[in-house]
Design a protein around this motif. Sequence first.
Motif, PDB file in Angstrom:
ATOM      1  N   ARG A 129      -2.948 -21.219   0.858  1.00 34.71           N
ATOM      2  CA  ARG A 129      -2.630 -19.980   1.569  1.00 34.71           C
ATOM      3  C   ARG A 129      -2.952 -18.837   0.626  1.00 34.71           C
ATOM      4  NH1 ARG A 129       1.943 -17.561  -0.228  1.00 34.71           N
ATOM      5  NH2 ARG A 129       3.499 -18.827  -1.345  1.00 34.71           N
ATOM      6  N   PRO A 130      -3.140 -17.632   1.174  1.00 39.80           N
ATOM      7  CA  PRO A 130      -3.480 -16.511   0.297  1.00 39.80           C
ATOM      8  C   PRO A 130      -2.366 -16.168  -0.680  1.00 39.80           C
ATOM      9  CG  PRO A 130      -4.069 -16.034   2.578  1.00 39.80           C
ATOM     10  CD  PRO A 130      -3.240 -17.281   2.599  1.00 39.80           C
ATOM     11  N   LEU A 131      -2.755 -15.860  -1.896  1.00 38.84           N
ATOM     12  CA  LEU A 131      -1.825 -15.387  -2.920  1.00 38.84           C
ATOM     13  C   LEU A 131      -1.405 -13.961  -2.580  1.00 38.84           C
ATOM     14  CD1 LEU A 131      -0.669 -16.119  -5.800  1.00 38.84           C
ATOM     15  CD2 LEU A 131      -2.701 -14.966  -6.712  1.00 38.84           C
ATOM     16  N   THR A 132      -0.128 -13.626  -2.776  1.00 40.41           N
ATOM     17  CA  THR A 132       0.362 -12.292  -2.438  1.00 40.41           C
ATOM     18  C   THR A 132       1.141 -11.682  -3.589  1.00 40.41           C
ATOM     19  OG1 THR A 132       2.491 -13.025  -1.560  1.00 40.41           O
ATOM     20  CG2 THR A 132       0.612 -13.035  -0.030  1.00 40.41           C
ATOM     21  N   ALA A 133       1.376 -10.394  -3.466  1.00 43.29           N
ATOM     22  CA  ALA A 133       2.196  -9.700  -4.464  1.00 43.29           C
ATOM     23  C   ALA A 133       3.599 -10.287  -4.511  1.00 43.29           C
ATOM     24  CB  ALA A 133       2.251  -8.209  -4.148  1.00 43.29           C
ATOM     25  N   ALA A 134       4.129 -10.687  -3.361  1.00 45.30           N
ATOM     26  CA  ALA A 134       5.472 -11.281  -3.326  1.00 45.30           C
ATOM     27  C   ALA A 134       5.529 -12.572  -4.132  1.00 45.30           C
ATOM     28  CB  ALA A 134       5.889 -11.539  -1.880  1.00 45.30           C
ATOM     29  N   ASP A 135       4.427 -13.323  -4.151  1.00 52.13           N
ATOM     30  CA  ASP A 135       4.367 -14.527  -4.978  1.00 52.13           C
ATOM     31  C   ASP A 135       4.357 -14.165  -6.456  1.00 52.13           C
ATOM     32  OD1 ASP A 135       4.082 -16.321  -2.748  1.00 52.13           O
ATOM     33  OD2 ASP A 135       1.951 -15.799  -2.652  1.00 52.13           O
ATOM     34  N   LEU A 136       3.634 -13.113  -6.787  1.00 54.57           N
ATOM     35  CA  LEU A 136       3.375 -12.775  -8.187  1.00 54.57           C
ATOM     36  C   LEU A 136       4.554 -12.087  -8.864  1.00 54.57           C
ATOM     37  CD1 LEU A 136      -0.246 -11.401  -7.667  1.00 54.57           C
ATOM     38  CD2 LEU A 136       0.375 -13.585  -8.736  1.00 54.57           C
ATOM     39  N   CYS A 195      -9.521  -8.336  -5.154  1.00 58.33           N
ATOM     40  CA  CYS A 195      -8.548  -8.765  -6.155  1.00 58.33           C
ATOM     41  C   CYS A 195      -7.198  -8.953  -5.471  1.00 58.33           C
ATOM     42  CB  CYS A 195      -8.424  -7.743  -7.286  1.00 58.33           C
ATOM     43  SG  CYS A 195      -7.744  -6.152  -6.753  1.00 58.33           S
ATOM     44  N   VAL A 196      -6.271  -9.554  -6.212  1.00 55.91           N
ATOM     45  CA  VAL A 196      -4.871  -9.605  -5.806  1.00 55.91           C
ATOM     46  C   VAL A 196      -4.068  -8.971  -6.934  1.00 55.91           C
ATOM     47  CG1 VAL A 196      -2.951 -11.030  -5.020  1.00 55.91           C
ATOM     48  CG2 VAL A 196      -5.292 -11.791  -4.617  1.00 55.91           C
ATOM     49  N   VAL A 197      -3.142  -8.081  -6.584  1.00 52.77           N
ATOM     50  CA  VAL A 197      -2.307  -7.427  -7.592  1.00 52.77           C
ATOM     51  C   VAL A 197      -0.837  -7.588  -7.216  1.00 52.77           C
ATOM     52  CG1 VAL A 197      -4.090  -5.740  -8.158  1.00 52.77           C
ATOM     53  CG2 VAL A 197      -2.401  -5.188  -6.396  1.00 52.77           C
ATOM     54  N   ASN A 198       0.026  -7.351  -8.198  1.00 55.53           N
ATOM     55  CA  ASN A 198       1.458  -7.428  -7.932  1.00 55.53           C
ATOM     56  C   ASN A 198       2.005  -6.047  -7.590  1.00 55.53           C
ATOM     57  OD1 ASN A 198       1.417  -6.184 -10.419  1.00 55.53           O
ATOM     58  ND2 ASN A 198       2.738  -7.679 -11.452  1.00 55.53           N
ATOM     59  N   THR A 218      -1.195   0.055   1.065  1.00 51.19           N
ATOM     60  CA  THR A 218      -0.133  -0.840   1.502  1.00 51.19           C
ATOM     61  C   THR A 218      -0.705  -2.240   1.688  1.00 51.19           C
ATOM     62  OG1 THR A 218      -0.558  -0.323   3.834  1.00 51.19           O
ATOM     63  CG2 THR A 218       1.086   1.017   2.689  1.00 51.19           C
ATOM     64  N   GLY A 219       0.169  -3.183   1.976  1.00 54.37           N
ATOM     65  CA  GLY A 219      -0.300  -4.535   2.230  1.00 54.37           C
ATOM     66  C   GLY A 219       0.345  -5.535   1.305  1.00 54.37           C
ATOM     67  N   ASP A 220      -0.260  -6.730   1.259  1.00 48.87           N
ATOM     68  CA  ASP A 220       0.352  -7.852   0.551  1.00 48.87           C
ATOM     69  C   ASP A 220      -0.201  -8.056  -0.856  1.00 48.87           C
ATOM     70  OD1 ASP A 220      -2.176  -8.786   1.074  1.00 48.87           O
ATOM     71  OD2 ASP A 220      -1.547 -10.509   2.276  1.00 48.87           O
ATOM     72  N   GLY A 221      -1.024  -7.098  -1.335  1.00 48.80           N
ATOM     73  CA  GLY A 221      -1.583  -7.215  -2.670  1.00 48.80           C
ATOM     74  C   GLY A 221      -3.059  -7.574  -2.699  1.00 48.80           C
ATOM     75  N   TRP A 222      -3.614  -7.983  -1.559  1.00 48.33           N
ATOM     76  CA  TRP A 222      -5.052  -8.292  -1.464  1.00 48.33           C
ATOM     77  C   TRP A 222      -5.802  -6.991  -1.240  1.00 48.33           C
ATOM     78  CZ3 TRP A 222      -8.849 -11.626  -2.284  1.00 48.33           C
ATOM     79  CH2 TRP A 222     -10.027 -11.564  -1.528  1.00 48.33           C
ATOM     80  N   LEU A 223      -6.679  -6.623  -2.176  1.00 50.86           N
ATOM     81  CA  LEU A 223      -7.412  -5.362  -2.112  1.00 50.86           C
ATOM     82  C   LEU A 223      -8.902  -5.634  -2.178  1.00 50.86           C
ATOM     83  CD1 LEU A 223      -5.310  -3.325  -4.721  1.00 50.86           C
ATOM     84  CD2 LEU A 223      -4.922  -3.499  -2.247  1.00 50.86           C
ATOM     85  N   THR A 224      -9.663  -4.878  -1.401  1.00 45.83           N
ATOM     86  CA  THR A 224     -11.117  -5.018  -1.435  1.00 45.83           C
ATOM     87  C   THR A 224     -11.768  -3.661  -1.684  1.00 45.83           C
ATOM     88  OG1 THR A 224     -11.385  -4.680   0.959  1.00 45.83           O
ATOM     89  CG2 THR A 224     -11.049  -6.944   0.205  1.00 45.83           C
ATOM     90  N   GLU A 225     -12.987  -3.712  -2.216  1.00 47.10           N
ATOM     91  CA  GLU A 225     -13.866  -2.568  -2.402  1.00 47.10           C
ATOM     92  C   GLU A 225     -13.161  -1.374  -3.051  1.00 47.10           C
ATOM     93  OE1 GLU A 225     -16.845  -3.370  -2.226  1.00 47.10           O
ATOM     94  OE2 GLU A 225     -16.626  -5.228  -1.115  1.00 47.10           O
ATOM     95  N   ASN A 226     -13.075  -0.228  -2.389  1.00 47.05           N
ATOM     96  CA  ASN A 226     -12.569   0.978  -3.056  1.00 47.05           C
ATOM     97  C   ASN A 226     -11.100   0.867  -3.452  1.00 47.05           C
ATOM     98  OD1 ASN A 226     -14.997   2.324  -3.049  1.00 47.05           O
ATOM     99  ND2 ASN A 226     -14.616   3.410  -1.128  1.00 47.05           N
ATOM    100  N   GLU A 227     -10.293   0.145  -2.661  1.00 47.67           N
ATOM    101  CA  GLU A 227      -8.901  -0.070  -3.061  1.00 47.67           C
ATOM    102  C   GLU A 227      -8.848  -0.951  -4.305  1.00 47.67           C
ATOM    103  OE1 GLU A 227      -6.649  -1.567   0.208  1.00 47.67           O
ATOM    104  OE2 GLU A 227      -6.395   0.425   1.121  1.00 47.67           O
ATOM    105  N   GLN A 228      -9.709  -1.940  -4.365  1.00 48.49           N
ATOM    106  CA  GLN A 228      -9.801  -2.774  -5.561  1.00 48.49           C
ATOM    107  C   GLN A 228     -10.201  -1.933  -6.762  1.00 48.49           C
ATOM    108  OE1 GLN A 228     -13.391  -4.497  -6.086  1.00 48.49           O
ATOM    109  NE2 GLN A 228     -12.880  -5.724  -7.851  1.00 48.49           N
TER     110      GLN A 228
END
Length: 513
Positions: free
Chosen positions: A112-119, A138-141, A152-162
């Motif tokens: 399953r996708p890794l999330t900030a809540a996991d980290l 990327c995934v961030v905490n 906002t979101g679960d920590g999964w960021l793409t492109e400019n947010e990354q």
Amino acid sequence: MKLDLKLTGCRAVTMDPAHPAAHTIGIWQGRIAGLDDQVADLPAAETVDLGNAVVLPGFIDAHTHLAWNGRRSRTVDVTGLTTVAQILERLATAPGEGWIEASGYDRRIMDRPLTAADLDPVTGDRPLYVADISGHACVVNSAVLNQLPGVTGDGWLTENEQLAARSLRLPYSLEEITAELHESARQVLAEGVTMCAEAGIGAGLIASSPLEAAAYQRARLPIRVQLMVSAYVLHDVAADPADGIARAIDLGLHTGFGDDMLSIGAMKLWTDGGMIARTAALSEPYAGTENSGQLAESEEFMRAAIVDGHNAGWQLAIHAIGDRAIDFTLDAVAEAQRQRPRADARHRIEHCGLVRPDQLDRIAALGLIPVVQPTFLWSYGDDYSEIMGPDRAPWMYRGRSFLDRGITVAGSSDRPVADGSPLRAIEFMVRRRSSGGRAVGPDEAITVEEALHAYTLGSAYACRKEHVLGSLTPGKLADLVVLGDDPRTSDAIADIPVLATMVGGTLTTQRSS
């Protein structure tokens, strides 16, 4: 005349149609002095019998990321991990204080996708950045998310947010970057690569520091390097109106500045994302979804960068993977050439990943150079074929269709996104089989000689270095690779041992066969 070095007893594949094969190579002052009878009777300070080994021009990787690749050796490696529990266990051992950086994350293979809540329970207040293998996500905490207003979101960021998240960690120090470059140089030399084009410094997704070029000067690497400068560093300049240059980088530097070891190459511009992150911009959605990817910036911003960079004398290296991004690129380059025609501009499409049949002739007409990464399809061809569907899968990372239209193809790796070995890439270009055994666009297969050309003269041409590199021709720089077998007759090209690599007449790496 006394040669510095004479190589005898070799089977040289010169890539020079005027003298396609040779058994003796003479080297003087870092250049090829002659072949066979031209040097056979000349004395040499040193003579080396290669024992019938195969010699080729040194491979040129026209699109790679040396600093990013070297950095992975000092980050937490989560490559191949398939469960959240495995990743958390690995991250829990991260030493030190401050930022935790991890690399090798592949969301596609996870339970399953890794999330900030996991980290968060593992990392506490330490900011954490887990880089996706694509370089486009990327995934961030929460320690990072809380520093990104409006994200906002679960920590999964793409492109400019990354990019915004990564910018919080930047810059890396020149000492760090220099060490990373040396680590990568060791790797590429072991694979027969003698020159690399670093695909984006100064700003943007892959940049390490605004002072990044200084790290390359400091490093004095044993390989040749050409630096692509990010289009984000263009700025307004008060040039004479007659120059027609509205934006440039400081001092008006552009493509061609430097020497044979370190030079400025193309200006790098991103127009879309990547297939791994599902952000490459497509004209039709990814199979089974409503997602068509995304353009990297507004069309106005990207078009202005292309036109201004062209006007300022730059060769352009335009990242365009999806066919919608390629449509935009073709239109923008055509507009730049209409405003200010430049013969032999040699603008490049980096990746050129999904090319519709109707786009092929436009690429040829504009003189654009596709800089492809065949090992993408060796590593990820099964996945890419599924997300493109059966109608589009044959259009990916083409070979034969380009060559049949007289388009020069340049080989590259995009290391560390995929395997960096040129021999692995050459084998794929010939066989068109993924690591899982799947045929991927078999009609795009090319011959071994054509694939070798892509990684020698083709890449030299893309880097505007064909006058000094790409073939074993008298007068050119003495860059070569010694192989344990001939790729033209081998049944396992990727497994051919690299026995030695030479840059400028200096043996830089050697290992037993």
